[in-house]
Design a protein around this motif. Sequence first.
Motif, PDB file in Angstrom:
ATOM      1  N   GLU A 247       0.830  -1.202   0.000  1.00  0.00           N
ATOM      2  CA  GLU A 247       0.000   0.000   0.000  1.00  0.00           C
ATOM      3  C   GLU A 247       0.868   1.256   0.000  1.00  0.00           C
ATOM      4  N   GLN A 248       1.962   1.172   0.767  1.00  0.00           N
ATOM      5  CA  GLN A 248       2.872   2.320   0.780  1.00  0.00           C
ATOM      6  C   GLN A 248       3.490   2.511  -0.610  1.00  0.00           C
ATOM      7  N   ARG A 249       3.889   1.423  -1.231  1.00  0.00           N
ATOM      8  CA  ARG A 249       4.450   1.530  -2.589  1.00  0.00           C
ATOM      9  C   ARG A 249       3.391   2.048  -3.561  1.00  0.00           C
ATOM     10  N   ILE A 250       2.112   1.595  -3.425  1.00  0.00           N
ATOM     11  CA  ILE A 250       1.041   2.082  -4.318  1.00  0.00           C
ATOM     12  C   ILE A 250       0.871   3.595  -4.156  1.00  0.00           C
ATOM     13  N   GLU A 251       0.940   4.084  -2.917  1.00  0.00           N
ATOM     14  CA  GLU A 251       0.824   5.518  -2.690  1.00  0.00           C
ATOM     15  C   GLU A 251       1.999   6.266  -3.346  1.00  0.00           C
ATOM     16  N   MET A 252       3.184   5.656  -3.191  1.00  0.00           N
ATOM     17  CA  MET A 252       4.355   6.275  -3.809  1.00  0.00           C
ATOM     18  C   MET A 252       4.208   6.309  -5.339  1.00  0.00           C
ATOM     19  N   LEU A 253       3.714   5.183  -5.871  1.00  0.00           N
ATOM     20  CA  LEU A 253       3.525   5.124  -7.322  1.00  0.00           C
ATOM     21  C   LEU A 253       2.463   6.130  -7.778  1.00  0.00           C
ATOM     22  N   ARG A 254       1.420   6.276  -7.001  1.00  0.00           N
ATOM     23  CA  ARG A 254       0.392   7.271  -7.362  1.00  0.00           C
ATOM     24  C   ARG A 254       0.998   8.673  -7.388  1.00  0.00           C
ATOM     25  N   GLU A 255       1.816   8.897  -6.378  1.00  0.00           N
ATOM     26  CA  GLU A 255       2.478  10.210  -6.357  1.00  0.00           C
ATOM     27  C   GLU A 255       3.398  10.362  -7.572  1.00  0.00           C
ATOM     28  N   GLN A 256       4.097   9.253  -7.884  1.00  0.00           N
ATOM     29  CA  GLN A 256       4.963   9.311  -9.072  1.00  0.00           C
ATOM     30  C   GLN A 256       4.128   9.524 -10.349  1.00  0.00           C
ATOM     31  N   VAL A 257       2.951   8.789 -10.407  1.00  0.00           N
ATOM     32  CA  VAL A 257       2.081   8.956 -11.613  1.00  0.00           C
ATOM     33  C   VAL A 257       1.608  10.409 -11.707  1.00  0.00           C
ATOM     34  N   ALA A 258       1.249  10.965 -10.586  1.00  0.00           N
ATOM     35  CA  ALA A 258       0.796  12.374 -10.616  1.00  0.00           C
ATOM     36  C   ALA A 258       1.932  13.309 -11.054  1.00  0.00           C
ATOM     37  N   GLY A 259       3.138  13.007 -10.564  1.00  0.00           N
ATOM     38  CA  GLY A 259       4.286  13.832 -10.973  1.00  0.00           C
ATOM     39  C   GLY A 259       4.628  13.622 -12.431  1.00  0.00           C
ATOM     40  N   LEU A 260       4.481  12.344 -12.862  1.00  0.00           N
ATOM     41  CA  LEU A 260       4.790  12.056 -14.257  1.00  0.00           C
ATOM     42  C   LEU A 260       3.745  12.661 -15.193  1.00  0.00           C
ATOM     43  N   GLN A 261       2.500  12.675 -14.771  1.00  0.00           N
ATOM     44  CA  GLN A 261       1.471  13.297 -15.629  1.00  0.00           C
ATOM     45  C   GLN A 261       1.802  14.793 -15.864  1.00  0.00           C
ATOM     46  N   GLY A 262       2.432  15.417 -14.875  1.00  0.00           N
ATOM     47  CA  GLY A 262       2.818  16.824 -15.056  1.00  0.00           C
ATOM     48  C   GLY A 262       4.003  16.962 -15.992  1.00  0.00           C
TER      49      GLY A 262
END
Length: 447
Positions: A247-262
């Motif tokens: 779950e912690q990794r999923i949150e990190m990945l979501r944050e990465q996806v949000a950063g990557l979308q930018g």
Amino acid sequence: LWLKQNPSNLGCVPLSSSRFCDHPVKMLKGFAFKVLPPKEVVSVLGMMGVHPSPAIENIDRPTAENAMAFFNALSEFAYDMDAQQVKALMPGNIHHPEIYDEAMDVVTVFKLARQLAMINLVDDFNFKDFWEPVPKRFRAILSGMINFCRYKEGKAVVITGMKEDVHELDAARLELVDRLNVVDSELVAAHDRHSAELQDMWTAENEAAEAKTTVDKLTRVRHSADRVVEDAEKKLAAAKERAEQGEQRIEMLREQVAGLQGQIAESPEGLEKEIEELKSGVRQQKAVLEEKASQRRAHSQRDQILSKLASQIESYKEELARVKQAAAAAEAARRRTSAGREELDSLRQALEARRHDETELEQSLKSIAADTERAKHSHKERMEQLEARRQQALLQHQELQAKRSEEQQQLHQLQLLRLQRQQPGSLDPQQLHQLQLLRLQRQQPGS
């Protein structure tokens, strides 16, 4: 026998002596007992309740009625039974018994009185002593009967005491026999209870052994189940930890996806690479998630298995409680059995003590019977000796009587001879005949 055993009480010496009596009281010659004075005879008859009341003149000048009444009273006292009881023993097949009623009274009293007279060595007792009693002989016969009644009364006290002792011993023996029967019945009941409790104890011991075996098996199963539960809990804790990490990794990945979308607008090629990398990471994560899902399914299956094991453990606990109850019942049965054995031992000891008492009583009874037999044997021997001495005394008496009659005859003949010499013509023909016989006897050689 009673005259010989008690000469001091009756004032007489034994029959084998040359004298019949050495008592200072005047004795009538020819009888082996003390002749009582008329006053004492009247006193004894009065105490016996003779009706009408006797007087001294009834002894000095007796009549047939006095003789019948006195002999009847003495016979009833000596034999402890009256003439009516003796008549009641008469056979019932006699026709018209009322005809012989009065005669039976006289005959009964005569037979009883004659037996008493024979006991006192008066062998010539007959009906003349009833019809024409001679004063001196009548007083002597009454004295002998009274002496025998006194002897019988003195001995009856001793015999009655011995009979009472025998009855008491017999009652004690019967009581001990009853108690022994009760103890035997109690012993049999105790044996039955012991056998029943022994069977129950064996059954309970077998059940306890089976329950103990089952408990051991269940304990081993429980230990293995506890180990399985511990392993499952450890795996569950590790899976929860890994899930939290995922779950912690999923949150990190979501944050990465949000950063990557930018950053997509700035460098699309780099983003494509990163997307590819992310897809490969997502696939890896999916594989990891599938693996975790399979682990969760395995955990759920393990939880079901553990719940089943827990339910089995609960049933095993209930079975263990029943086994403990059976063991407690077996222990109670064992205690009851030990108590029954102790009670059985005490009953056996009491039984042995009672048997010992019974054997002692039997030995005492046997000794009493042996003493009685010896007394009967000695009594028989004394009676035989007394009978032999009586026969010898009778023979001597007959010889003395024959000598006395012969001497009287010779004295009479000598008187006749003397009278014929003094007065030659004063003899009658019979006296002359006797005188001629005397002369002929003198002429015979050896006379």
